[in-house]
Design a protein around this motif. Structure first.
Motif, PDB file in Angstrom:
ATOM      1  N   THR A   1     -33.407  55.807  52.823  1.00 17.38           N
ATOM      2  CA  THR A   1     -33.950  56.319  54.081  1.00 17.38           C
ATOM      3  C   THR A   1     -33.467  55.471  55.251  1.00 17.38           C
ATOM      4  OG1 THR A   1     -35.950  57.002  52.901  1.00 17.38           O
ATOM      5  CG2 THR A   1     -36.056  56.959  55.308  1.00 17.38           C
TER       6      THR A   1
ATOM      7  N   SER B   1     -34.007  54.851  61.377  1.00 11.81           N
ATOM      8  CA  SER B   1     -34.492  55.787  62.394  1.00 11.81           C
ATOM      9  C   SER B   1     -35.515  56.766  61.840  1.00 11.81           C
ATOM     10  CB  SER B   1     -33.311  56.564  62.995  1.00 11.81           C
ATOM     11  OG  SER B   1     -32.604  57.251  61.980  1.00 11.81           O
ATOM     12  N   SER B   2     -35.551  56.901  60.522  1.00 11.78           N
ATOM     13  CA  SER B   2     -36.512  57.801  59.878  1.00 11.78           C
ATOM     14  C   SER B   2     -37.697  57.045  59.290  1.00 11.78           C
ATOM     15  CB  SER B   2     -35.818  58.603  58.763  1.00 11.78           C
ATOM     16  OG  SER B   2     -34.759  59.366  59.283  1.00 11.78           O
TER      17      SER B   2
ATOM     18  N   ARG C   1     -35.155  60.669  68.451  1.00 13.80           N
ATOM     19  CA  ARG C   1     -33.808  60.791  67.869  1.00 13.80           C
ATOM     20  C   ARG C   1     -32.797  61.418  68.828  1.00 13.80           C
ATOM     21  NH1 ARG C   1     -34.454  62.444  61.499  1.00 13.80           N
ATOM     22  NH2 ARG C   1     -36.022  60.877  60.959  1.00 13.80           N
TER      23      ARG C   1
ATOM     24  N   LYS D   1     -34.041  50.849  65.147  1.00 13.32           N
ATOM     25  CA  LYS D   1     -34.038  52.306  65.231  1.00 13.32           C
ATOM     26  C   LYS D   1     -32.984  52.797  66.219  1.00 13.32           C
ATOM     27  CE  LYS D   1     -38.864  53.093  63.888  1.00 13.32           C
ATOM     28  NZ  LYS D   1     -40.134  53.779  64.238  1.00 13.32           N
TER      29      LYS D   1
ATOM     30  N   THR E   1     -29.551  54.999  65.282  1.00 15.12           N
ATOM     31  CA  THR E   1     -29.488  56.373  65.777  1.00 15.12           C
ATOM     32  C   THR E   1     -28.356  56.606  66.768  1.00 15.12           C
ATOM     33  OG1 THR E   1     -31.908  56.476  65.574  1.00 15.12           O
ATOM     34  CG2 THR E   1     -30.841  58.226  66.845  1.00 15.12           C
TER      35      THR E   1
END
Length: 265
Positions: free
Chosen positions: A38, A41-42, A169, A232, A236
């Motif tokens: 994973t 950013s998720s 995002r 993050k 992204t």
């Protein structure tokens, strides 16, 4: 004062080189972690098992330590703008290592950051001499700075709770906004801790003051938050975009916070 500013200048330059390099190393670590699990950013934390990410973290820690010591010797409005050098390091390394091309407008933006930083550094005001953490605490608890802190926390909560789930995002300003706002509070706390350490080494022990530990807790909280959202942002968006925008927002807010707290306009 000139000698102290020169020392702070040298440490800030070295700090920028390490921090600029750390962006690239961490980005490579995040890419490897994202390929097998994973993504950050998720909400994934697989990068914590990536040695490359930890090398980037150590590089950043070295840079931040040099930056921390620089704040002991020189005003925040002199040290912080020198972070523009990290943009050059990050952009050049991203071009060659990450194959992230920086277009003409991006190059112009980087140059403008550097020119603006030089102007700020050349006109950096002299800070008032502080002789105890109590004096710093008095500055931190003045109504104007408390209003700034409350506004910073409120805006951050809006970004985290409302904006991130919807626009995180797609809009880089969400992650960078959180990093920059908390970054300005981090610098003020770090500056206070640095002064406390300097006074302690000179024979005036500041460790017994509870205010010193309040500044330490604020610093740790803000730094952890910054690292989380910076990861993050790097995972992204393009590093060549993250670095200049983060620098511009972080520097602007730090100068504002410093002007309010230390009254160095």
């Amino acid at each position: 004062m000139y000698s102290a500013n020169l020392t702070g200048f040298g440490l800030a330059v070295a700090s920028s080189a390490f921090i600029g390099s750390s962006f690239i190393i961490k980005k490579k670590g995040l890419q490897k972690a994202g390929a097998s699990g994973t993504r950050a950013s998720s909400g994934g934390y697989g990068y914590l098992r990536q040695p490359l990410w930890w090398i980037g973290m150590v590089t950043m820690i070295v840079g931040e330590f040099a930056n921390f010591v620089a704040y002991i010797y020189a005003p925040a409005v002199l040290v912080t703008p020198l972070g523009a050098l990290s943009i050059i390091v990050s952009a050049v390394l991203a071009h060659f290592i990450l194959k992230e091309k920086l277009k003409k407008l991006g190059v112009l933006g980087c140059l403008l950051c550097i020119v603006g930083s030089v102007v700020i550094v050349l006109h950096a005001p002299r800070e008032h001499d502080l002789n105890s953490v109590d004096e710093i605490w008095a500055l931190a608890t003045q109504p104007a700075f408390l209003l700034y802190t409350a506004s910073a926390v409120a805006i951050t909560l809006v970004l985290v709770l409302y904006c991130e789930p919807r626009y995180g995002r797609t809009n880089i300003m969400v992650y960078i906004g959180v990093c920059s706002i908390f970054g300005s509070l981090t610098v003020m706390s770090i500056k206070a801790i640095g002064i406390a350490i300097k006074l302690t080494l000179e024979g005036s022990n500041q460790a017994a003051n509870f205010q010193t530990w309040v500044f330490v807790m604020v610093s740790v909280t803000c730094i952890i938050t910054q690292l989380n959202y910076l990861n993050k942002a790097l995972d992204t968006f393009n590093t060549a975009v993250v670095s200049p925008i983060y620098y511009a927002m972080f520097t602007s807010l730090t100068i504002l916070a410093s002007a309010i707290m230390f009254k160095v306009f």
